[in-house]
Motif scaffolding. Structure first.
Motif, PDB file in Angstrom:
ATOM      1  N   GLY A  65      -4.269   3.228   7.061  1.00 12.93           N
ATOM      2  CA  GLY A  65      -3.998   1.982   7.773  1.00 12.93           C
ATOM      3  C   GLY A  65      -3.947   0.839   6.776  1.00 12.93           C
ATOM      4  O   GLY A  65      -4.787   0.754   5.874  1.00 12.93           O
ATOM      5  N   ALA A  66      -2.971  -0.042   6.921  1.00 14.41           N
ATOM      6  CA  ALA A  66      -2.799  -1.155   5.976  1.00 14.41           C
ATOM      7  C   ALA A  66      -3.987  -2.098   6.034  1.00 14.41           C
ATOM      8  O   ALA A  66      -4.346  -2.596   7.099  1.00 14.41           O
ATOM      9  CB  ALA A  66      -1.520  -1.908   6.283  1.00 14.41           C
ATOM     10  N   LEU A  67      -4.570  -2.337   4.870  1.00 15.82           N
ATOM     11  CA  LEU A  67      -5.625  -3.336   4.746  1.00 15.82           C
ATOM     12  C   LEU A  67      -4.981  -4.721   4.826  1.00 15.82           C
ATOM     13  O   LEU A  67      -3.763  -4.856   4.654  1.00 15.82           O
ATOM     14  CB  LEU A  67      -6.363  -3.147   3.425  1.00 15.82           C
ATOM     15  N   PRO A  68      -5.762  -5.761   5.086  1.00 12.23           N
ATOM     16  CA  PRO A  68      -5.179  -7.096   5.295  1.00 12.23           C
ATOM     17  C   PRO A  68      -4.210  -7.557   4.204  1.00 12.23           C
ATOM     18  O   PRO A  68      -3.116  -8.030   4.516  1.00 12.23           O
ATOM     19  CB  PRO A  68      -6.403  -8.010   5.380  1.00 12.23           C
ATOM     20  N   ARG A  69      -4.583  -7.435   2.930  1.00 13.08           N
ATOM     21  CA  ARG A  69      -3.687  -7.913   1.858  1.00 13.08           C
ATOM     22  C   ARG A  69      -2.424  -7.076   1.736  1.00 13.08           C
ATOM     23  O   ARG A  69      -1.358  -7.595   1.437  1.00 13.08           O
ATOM     24  CB  ARG A  69      -4.416  -7.960   0.528  1.00 13.08           C
ATOM     25  N   VAL A  70      -2.540  -5.779   1.947  1.00 13.11           N
ATOM     26  CA  VAL A  70      -1.362  -4.906   1.906  1.00 13.11           C
ATOM     27  C   VAL A  70      -0.425  -5.274   3.055  1.00 13.11           C
ATOM     28  O   VAL A  70       0.785  -5.430   2.871  1.00 13.11           O
ATOM     29  CB  VAL A  70      -1.768  -3.420   1.965  1.00 13.11           C
ATOM     30  N   ALA A  71      -0.983  -5.427   4.241  1.00  9.28           N
ATOM     31  CA  ALA A  71      -0.181  -5.795   5.415  1.00  9.28           C
ATOM     32  C   ALA A  71       0.516  -7.133   5.204  1.00  9.28           C
ATOM     33  O   ALA A  71       1.710  -7.279   5.516  1.00  9.28           O
ATOM     34  CB  ALA A  71      -1.069  -5.851   6.662  1.00  9.28           C
ATOM     35  N   GLN A  72      -0.195  -8.098   4.646  1.00 12.86           N
ATOM     36  CA  GLN A  72       0.389  -9.417   4.397  1.00 12.86           C
ATOM     37  C   GLN A  72       1.579  -9.305   3.447  1.00 12.86           C
ATOM     38  O   GLN A  72       2.632  -9.884   3.689  1.00 12.86           O
ATOM     39  CB  GLN A  72      -0.672 -10.347   3.824  1.00 12.86           C
ATOM     40  N   LEU A 104       3.452  -6.728   2.770  1.00 13.13           N
ATOM     41  CA  LEU A 104       4.555  -5.945   3.330  1.00 13.13           C
ATOM     42  C   LEU A 104       5.078  -6.534   4.641  1.00 13.13           C
ATOM     43  O   LEU A 104       5.988  -5.971   5.243  1.00 13.13           O
ATOM     44  CB  LEU A 104       4.112  -4.493   3.552  1.00 13.13           C
ATOM     45  N   THR A 105       4.516  -7.640   5.066  1.00 14.97           N
ATOM     46  CA  THR A 105       4.838  -8.299   6.342  1.00 14.97           C
ATOM     47  C   THR A 105       4.822  -7.310   7.511  1.00 14.97           C
ATOM     48  O   THR A 105       5.752  -7.230   8.307  1.00 14.97           O
ATOM     49  CB  THR A 105       6.183  -9.076   6.292  1.00 14.97           C
ATOM     50  N   ILE A 106       3.712  -6.553   7.581  1.00 13.25           N
ATOM     51  CA  ILE A 106       3.462  -5.644   8.699  1.00 13.25           C
ATOM     52  C   ILE A 106       2.106  -6.010   9.287  1.00 13.25           C
ATOM     53  O   ILE A 106       1.407  -6.891   8.770  1.00 13.25           O
ATOM     54  CB  ILE A 106       3.492  -4.160   8.261  1.00 13.25           C
ATOM     55  N   GLN A 107       1.729  -5.340  10.355  1.00 16.57           N
ATOM     56  CA  GLN A 107       0.445  -5.621  10.995  1.00 16.57           C
ATOM     57  C   GLN A 107      -0.690  -4.888  10.283  1.00 16.57           C
ATOM     58  O   GLN A 107      -0.500  -3.760   9.806  1.00 16.57           O
ATOM     59  CB  GLN A 107       0.473  -5.179  12.463  1.00 16.57           C
ATOM     60  N   GLU A 108      -1.833  -5.530  10.206  1.00 12.43           N
ATOM     61  CA  GLU A 108      -3.014  -4.869   9.669  1.00 12.43           C
ATOM     62  C   GLU A 108      -3.254  -3.584  10.461  1.00 12.43           C
ATOM     63  O   GLU A 108      -3.157  -3.579  11.682  1.00 12.43           O
ATOM     64  CB  GLU A 108      -4.214  -5.806   9.793  1.00 12.43           C
ATOM     65  N   GLY A 109      -3.516  -2.495   9.760  1.00 13.27           N
ATOM     66  CA  GLY A 109      -3.744  -1.204  10.411  1.00 13.27           C
ATOM     67  C   GLY A 109      -2.494  -0.362  10.569  1.00 13.27           C
ATOM     68  O   GLY A 109      -2.591   0.838  10.853  1.00 13.27           O
ATOM     69  N   ASP A 110      -1.301  -0.962  10.416  1.00 16.20           N
ATOM     70  CA  ASP A 110      -0.078  -0.157  10.472  1.00 16.20           C
ATOM     71  C   ASP A 110      -0.125   0.902   9.375  1.00 16.20           C
ATOM     72  O   ASP A 110      -0.692   0.686   8.307  1.00 16.20           O
ATOM     73  CB  ASP A 110       1.171  -1.025  10.264  1.00 16.20           C
ATOM     74  N   ALA A 111       0.486   2.043   9.621  1.00 16.23           N
ATOM     75  CA  ALA A 111       0.466   3.148   8.659  1.00 16.23           C
ATOM     76  C   ALA A 111       1.279   2.801   7.414  1.00 16.23           C
ATOM     77  O   ALA A 111       2.419   2.346   7.509  1.00 16.23           O
ATOM     78  CB  ALA A 111       1.007   4.411   9.305  1.00 16.23           C
ATOM     79  N   VAL A 112       0.660   3.022   6.254  1.00 15.89           N
ATOM     80  CA  VAL A 112       1.348   2.875   4.971  1.00 15.89           C
ATOM     81  C   VAL A 112       1.094   4.125   4.148  1.00 15.89           C
ATOM     82  O   VAL A 112       0.025   4.740   4.234  1.00 15.89           O
ATOM     83  CB  VAL A 112       0.905   1.620   4.172  1.00 15.89           C
TER      84      VAL A 112
END
Length: 176
Positions: free
Chosen positions: A47-54, A56-64
């Motif tokens: 699940g995308a951590l907050p900085r990764v999600a930011q 990648l412009t996806i939601q926190e927790g989205d699969a990466v």
């Protein structure tokens, strides 16, 4: 304050290789005659951590997809890279990526030509197993480069990467 730049040059021994928006580290060193190798150390979906999600412009927790690679130059560890890419865009990436360049695979398989839009460079001490993997003392710094690569077709973030270079084997030239 953040320093913006257009060109980065990697210097290995006495060789300088300019790196811009579309050039790639391993390919440039290989073109200069250096023997390079890319080892895949880990492939995992998280699940995308907050900085990764930011980034990648996806939601926190989205699969990466998280892929950890070790770059070798002349059989010596040069850098570790943590690649994060949205799993939704590349659901079969793990089956397709067995070796070589992740960026070359994304271009050849998915038609996704990457363009770097951001690189943040910081000198830090190695964390976790990084020093051991890079074959260096824990008390020597690494140059950490956090970068965002987008799909050149539409500007959508495709990869967030955190690269840790052995600071004793690399020099980054930043040209404004």
């Amino acid at each position: 304050p953040v320093l913006a730049f257009r060109t980065v040059t990697y210097c290995t021994e006495n060789e300088e290789t300019p790196i811009g928006k579309g050039t790639r580290f391993t390919e440039n060193l290989a073109a200069l005659g250096f023997m390079t190798e890319n080892r895949i150390l880990r492939k995992q979906t998280i699940g995308a951590l907050p900085r990764v999600a930011q980034r990648l412009t996806i939601q926190e927790g989205d699969a990466v997809h998280w892929i950890e690679t070790l770059r070798m130059v002349e059989q010596r560890p040069m850098c570790l890279i943590s690649h994060f890419v949205p799993a939704e865009k590349f659901p079969d990436l793990f089956e397709r990526f067995e070796s070589g360049s992740l960026h070359a695979l994304l271009g050849a398989t998915y038609g996704c030509k990457l363009r770097r839009t951001e690189s943040l460079v910081t000198a830090v001490l190695p964390q976790g197993d990084d020093a051991k993997t890079l074959g260096m003392p824990q008390n020597r710094p690494v140059l950490r480069v956090k970068s965002v690569n987008v799909d050149d077709r539409d500007g959508t973030p495709v990869e967030y990467a955190i690269t840790r270079f052995r600071a004793d084997r690399i020099q980054l030239r930043i040209n404004p």
